[in-house]
Write an enzyme that holds these catalytic residues in place. Sequence first.
Site, PDB file in Angstrom:
ATOM      1  CG  HIS A 186     -48.868 -18.790 -48.618  1.00 27.43           C
ATOM      2  ND1 HIS A 186     -49.271 -20.108 -48.697  1.00 27.43           N
ATOM      3  CD2 HIS A 186     -47.666 -18.732 -49.246  1.00 27.43           C
ATOM      4  CE1 HIS A 186     -48.352 -20.804 -49.342  1.00 27.43           C
ATOM      5  NE2 HIS A 186     -47.369 -19.991 -49.681  1.00 27.43           N
ATOM      6  CG  HIS A 199     -38.257 -22.342 -50.341  1.00 21.22           C
ATOM      7  ND1 HIS A 199     -38.163 -21.665 -51.539  1.00 21.22           N
ATOM      8  CD2 HIS A 199     -39.550 -22.189 -49.939  1.00 21.22           C
ATOM      9  CE1 HIS A 199     -39.341 -21.140 -51.849  1.00 21.22           C
ATOM     10  NE2 HIS A 199     -40.188 -21.453 -50.896  1.00 21.22           N
TER      11      HIS A 199
END
Length: 742
Positions: A299, A544
Site C-alpha cells: 500500500h 495473500h
Amino acid sequence: MLLWWLLVVVLVAPLDAQVKFPGSRPGSRPGSRPGSRPPAQQGGCNCVFLVRCALYLDQIQQGCDLGGGVAGVCCPVSAAAAGSSTGSVTTRRIFSPASVSASLPSMDSAKMAQSFSAGLNFANTINQIEKNLIQNSVVLPVFSPAGQHLRVFIIDEGAKIMDRNAMAIITASKQLVDDFTLTRNQGSFGLRNMPVSGTSLESLCPQVPTCPNPNSKYRTADGSCNNLANPIWGKSNTPNQRILPPTYDDGVFEPRSRAVDGAPLPNARRISSNVLLDVNQPDESYTSSLMVWAQFIDHEFAHVPFPTMDNGEGIQCCPNGTLVAPAFRHPRCLPIDLTGDPFYGPQGRTCMNFVRSMVAVGAGSECVFGYAEQLNQLTHWIDGSVIYGSTADQMRNLRALRNGLMKISGNNLLPINSNQGGDCEARERGALCFTAGDSRVNEQPSLTGLHTLWVRQHNRVAGELQKLNPQWSDEAVFQETRRIIIAQEQHIIFNEWLPIIIGKDFMKAFGLNTLSSGFSNDYNPGINPNMNNEFSAAAFRFGHTLVQGTLRLFKTNGGVDTIRLRDHFNSPHLIELENRLDDIVRSFTQLAIQKFDSFITQDLSNHLFQTPRFNSGMDLMSLNIQRGRDHGIGTYNNFREICGLPRARTFNDLTDQINPENVQKLARVYKSVDDIDFFVGGITERSVPGSLLGWTFLCVVGDQFARLKKADRYFYDLAGQPGSFNDSVATDPSFLLGQDHV
C-alpha cells in the site's frame, strides 16, 4: 503501552533461519523473448542477465558485456541458471522494458481523424450509459461484499481524470485497429510509435511536471521531480510499466480470455476452488508482522483502483448475484462466472462482481496510442506515502498544521474520515472509518494497527525535534520528521523484511544490502522505478497465502481471544470501540503466519469483505486471476523463460519448481502449460532455499526492489544528494534524535 521498539525490533525469526521447503535449482536452458538477449559466449564466459545467476553468487568473478552497452555477469554454470551480480553491474535494470518491433502501414489522415473522433466521443457515450443505469437503479449496494470491496478504496480526482483521458485514447487506438485492419502487434506496439500530440486528442495528454527547486532537500508529495531528467517517473496517477508484452486478446485492451488452442480459458473461480485450497499450515519461523508488513509496503507504492460511475455509485455487474442483463451491462464489467459453484451455487449466486482496472497514459513524448497500461494511484517510491498520502492535498489534509504533527483522534488513534465518517463497513457496527495516507487503512485490523504505530511515531519524532529546535516552523518540523520517518521505513524494509522474502544471496545479487558504515553511491538516474504491472498485479500478491483466517488477540494479562478475519474486513470497530489496538500489536510478534504455499484461507477465498447482511463474501483468488487477465499479464511459462528457467513443454516439466501434486491440480484445470496464469503458477512454486518465494516471484520481486532502491535520489543511505543525511543517520536511522542530525 505501545512502544517504538515494536517497529524496529527484528520482525520475525532471525534472518539466518532457513525456509523449510523443498526446492531445486532452475534448469539451464536460456529463455528468449522480444527484446531479450541470449547468453553471450566470451572466452568461456556465459554472459547472462543478472537475474540468471544468483544461486551461484560465490562462483561469479567478473562482469561482462551483453552487447549494446548492456552489462551482464559471467555465470559459471550453463547459460541461464539464476540472477546475480557484483559491483556496479547491479545498478543496471535487470529487465529491459517490454517491446516488439511492428511497423505501421500507410494511413490516410482523414480516415485517422474519423478514428480519433471515437475517442473524443468516449466520455459522452459512457455518460449516457451510466445515466441509464442510475435511472434504473442498477448500482452497487454500498454494504454488499462487492460494495465494500469498492469502498475500501478512495479514488483520487486526479486518477479519475487520468482514467477518463486514457480511455479516450485507448478507444481511438481500438478504432484505428478496426479502421485500418491492423495486426495484433501493429495495434499493440506499432501504434505506440504514434504520439498523441498533433492529433485532436492532444489535450488529453498529461503535462510533464516542472521542478522549480531541483536541489530541494525534501521529496515532493506526489513523487515527481525525484528524477530530474524524467520528473514524471515515480509520480502518482501515472502508468505502470511491463516486463513482458501484454497478452490482450486484441493487442490493445480486450482482456486475455483465450487458451492457446483458441478455446476459452478456464474459469477463474474453477481454478481458485480446485488449485488454491484452504489447508491450515502455520509457519514455524515467522509471525504475522511479516504478513502485515507485506501489505503495508504494498500500500506504500502500488494501488491500481477500479472506477465508480461518474456520480460515485459503484458499477453493478451482478445484481442479486446473477449476471446483469445486456442492456444494463457497463463496458467496464468483467464478471466472474459462478454457475454450478459448490459454495456459491446453493446461495443462488451465479456471478461475482468484477470491474476492470483504471488506466493511464504517459506525459509528453510518452503519451502515445497503442496498448493500455494500468494506472498507479500512489507514488511509485518507498517514500512514506502510505503514511502521508500521494498528493499535496492528501498530505495537507492529514496534517495538524501545528508543530509538525499529524492529525489524530481520541485515544491517540488515527483521524476519523472527514466525509461523515466514511462508507466503511464499521458504520454497520456503530463505528466510523479512519483515514490515512492510503485509503485501504481500514481493510483489516493488523493493517490499521501498523498505520497507527507510524502516525504515533511521526508525532513522537516531531515532538522531539520541536523541543530541540523551538524556533522551527510547523513546515520545517513536519518535513524533517517526514524525512526521518521515510529513512526508518526504508531501513526496516531493506535490513529486516526484504532479506526474508528474497533471501540473503539475492539481496547481495540484486545489490540491495544497505551499508553498515559510510554512504552508498549506487544511484542510477537511468532506471525507471515505476511499478511493473506483473509485480503489482501478480508477484507481490504472494502475501495473500500468508494470511491467517483465525486471528488471536494477546491481552496484557496473558489471556488470548480468538476472532475471525471475515468479521473485521473494512471495519476498525475492534480498535475504535473496543480499545484492542495493543492486543492486535502484540500479535505481530506472537501469532504465526501461514506458510508460503498454494493454500489460501477461506476467509479470503469465500468470505472476502463479508458483511453482517451476508453469509459469504468474494473470492480474492478469483479476483487475482481475473485481474491478471484484465491487465493482459503474461503467462507463467513466459515468466519461467524470462527468469532463466527452461520453458515447460508438458505439465511434467513443471515439477522442477512445483510439487507433483500441485502440477496434477494445474493439469486438471488448464489444457496447456502455456495457459497457466502467472499468479497461479507463481503461488504454487516451491520456495527457493534461503528465501520465502518461489523462483519466478522472486525474480520479479527482486527486480522491482532493486529499481526502487537504485532509482531513488532520496534513498536514505546515499551520499552527495540534497536530501542526504550525515553518516550516523545513514547507517542507523533508529538513532536517538539530536539537532546535529538534521
